[in-house]
Scaffold this active site. Structure first.
Site, PDB file in Angstrom:
ATOM      1  CG  PHE A 128      16.727  11.512  52.700  1.00  0.00           C
ATOM      2  CD1 PHE A 128      17.188  12.335  52.155  1.00  0.00           C
ATOM      3  CD2 PHE A 128      15.683  11.815  52.672  1.00  0.00           C
ATOM      4  CE1 PHE A 128      17.541  13.612  51.343  1.00  0.00           C
ATOM      5  CE2 PHE A 128      14.719  13.442  51.955  1.00  0.00           C
ATOM      6  CZ  PHE A 128      16.218  14.254  51.315  1.00  0.00           C
ATOM      7  CG  ASP A 213      11.916  10.268  59.103  1.00  0.00           C
ATOM      8  OD1 ASP A 213      10.750   9.794  58.114  1.00  0.00           O
ATOM      9  OD2 ASP A 213      12.502  11.181  58.114  1.00  0.00           O
ATOM     10  CE  LYS A 242       8.699  12.187  50.402  1.00  0.00           C
ATOM     11  NZ  LYS A 242      10.378  11.319  51.121  1.00  0.00           N
TER      12      LYS A 242
HETATM   13  C1  LIG Z   1      11.691  12.407  51.693  1.00  0.00           C
HETATM   14  C2  LIG Z   1      11.590  12.749  52.721  1.00  0.00           C
HETATM   15  C3  LIG Z   1      12.456  13.273  53.821  1.00  0.00           C
HETATM   16  C4  LIG Z   1      11.763  15.014  53.570  1.00  0.00           C
HETATM   17  O1  LIG Z   1      10.632  15.116  52.817  1.00  0.00           O
HETATM   18  P1  LIG Z   1      10.704  16.425  52.320  1.00  0.00           P
HETATM   19  O2  LIG Z   1       8.950  16.439  52.407  1.00  0.00           O
HETATM   20  O3  LIG Z   1      10.762  16.336  51.041  1.00  0.00           O
HETATM   21  O4  LIG Z   1      11.183  17.024  52.617  1.00  0.00           O
HETATM   22  C5  LIG Z   1      12.285  13.249  55.601  1.00  0.00           C
HETATM   23  N1  LIG Z   1      12.299  11.443  55.442  1.00  0.00           N
HETATM   24  C6  LIG Z   1      12.201  10.236  54.837  1.00  0.00           C
HETATM   25  C7  LIG Z   1      12.167   9.501  55.666  1.00  0.00           C
HETATM   26  C8  LIG Z   1      11.618  11.080  53.158  1.00  0.00           C
HETATM   27  O5  LIG Z   1      12.100   9.822  53.225  1.00  0.00           O
END
Ligand SMILES: *Cc1c(COP(=O)(O)O)cnc(C)c1O
Length: 389
Positions: A128, A213, A242
């Site tokens: 994700f 990521d 986050k």
């Molecule tokens: C939450 C998340 C995203 C996206 O972040 P947003 O601030 O919601 O756009 C991308 N990569 C990972 C691993 C995430 O947990």
């Protein structure tokens, strides 16, 4: 009350009004233990006094200036992120998806500047990376993608944890591999030891950039500042968001100097990105994590909590696996996760899911021993009365 929201979310049937540390209260005065941390955002819990004060002070002084001007918070936050990581240069933005977008652009531009034709990207099944077009193109989830195509071309998805598959997918036109050190939204999947290191070696051998990521795993969640540090790996590019904003919208792309320089004058930007208010909140959050020794706390409390969950697992047939690192924890169930989440909520414990049969538990790093004990009691009660389906 008539609801004017688009129906893309399914929020809990109450309204939260305030919080303090790990506790939150709804409009009816009911108290909950918040083991969601706003999806791995509120690592210091709610309303941490130092973060509240930093935001209050900053907003009374200078909340926005645009990137036509320097401000102290931007400079200090970039420096701090580099001191804590492999990084030498940082670009600030507002969210995880934006950090992923900038990482995609940066990887492609880096090779373009060197005169190499490398547009291709590799990402993992179950990964994700966000909901904007570039980030969604890296995200393979059918539910997130259906009806939104076409996506970015030149992206290959390979099986997580499968070095052979990565090796087959890499060719001379590959720019970067995007990986979450632990897959957060899909099952809290921790790769086999050695996989991440092997991936780094593959990337080095073929000149491909490694993008970690760390939007969910970063800033202490897993018991290290960043998830890659568990594996002795050095990424080339690291999108963050986050937890680093301390509750305000803030994202970052951390990278080395040779790569960062590819983001040359005028070619990328964001009006809000790294504004004084978000930077004050983010910088103070990182400082509190350091001052309160919360990386170590996440590691130790996470280990103890996982052990306790394994004890509960022995007493029930509905938990088939307990996994995670630090305070990023997944419970694989033999039954649907949502009813368990709802039952926990009714008993005063807020948790999240990561797929149809996985509960994801993300407590603030500041959660007390007593709060962990209370959460365990609720979980134990809920799973002992649930039935396998
Ligand atoms: C939450 C998340 C995203 C996206 O972040 P947003 O601030 O919601 O756009 C991308 N990569 C990972 C691993 C995430 O947990």
């Amino acid at each position: 009350m008539k609801n004017f929201m688009t129906p893309n979310y399914a929020p809990a049937p109450f309204i939260l009004t305030h919080g303090e540390g790990t506790k939150v209260w709804d409009m009816g005065g009911k108290e909950y233990l918040d083991f969601t941390s706003g999806i791995a955002v509120n690592s210091l819990g709610h309303a941490h006094p130092r973060v509240v004060e930093a935001i209050r002070e900053q907003t009374g002084r200078l909340s926005h200036v645009s990137n036509m001007f320097h401000h102290e918070g931007y400079l200090k936050l970039c420096k701090k992120l580099c001191e804590l990581s492999f990084g030498e240069m940082v670009f600030l933005c507002n969210s995880g998806a934006e950090a992923t977008e900038a990482s995609i652009k940066l990887a492609r531009k880096f090779f373009h500047r060197r005169g190499e034709n490398r547009p291709k990207l590799i990402a993992f099944e179950g990964g994700f990376h966000g909901r904007t077009y570039g980030a969604l193109s890296l995200t393979q989830s059918p539910k997130a993608r259906e009806g939104f195509g076409p996506f970015l071309p030149d992206i290959t998805h390979v099986s997580y944890d499968d070095l052979e598959a990565v090796s087959r997918a890499i060719d001379q036109e590959t720019a970067a591999v995007f990986i979450e050190p632990i897959q957060g939204n899909t099952g809290v999947r921790v790769p086999t030891p050695g996989f991440f290191k092997g991936l780094e070696e593959l990337c080095r051998k073929s000149g491909v950039l490694l993008v970690a990521d760390e939007i969910q795993t970063g800033c202490g969640r897993t018991g290290r500042w960043f998830g890659y540090q568990h594996e002795d790996v050095t990424p080339d590019i690291m999108p963050l968001a986050k937890a680093m904003g301390g509750g305000l919208p803030l994202g970052a792309v951390v990278t080395s100097k040779p790569i960062g320089e590819a983001l040359a004058l005028g070619i990328h930007g964001s009006t809000f990105g790294g504004n004084p208010l978000a930077c004050a909140s983010g910088l103070t959050t990182l400082e509190v994590i350091e001052d309160e020794n919360l990386i170590r706390r996440a590691e130790m409390a996470g280990r103890a909590f996982i052990n306790e969950l394994r004890e509960i697992q022995k007493s029930t047939e509905i938990i088939s696996a307990v996994r995670g690192r630090g305070l990023m924890i997944g419970l694989e169930l033999t039954t649907k996760a949502k009813p368990i989440l709802v039952a926990c909520r009714e008993s005063g414990l807020l948790i999240t899911v990561a797929g149809p049969k996985v509960l994801r538990i993300l407590p603030p790093l500041t959660t007390s021993d007593l709060e962990f004990t209370k959460a365990l009691e609720i979980l134990k009660k809920v799973v002992s009365t649930a039935h396998a389906t």
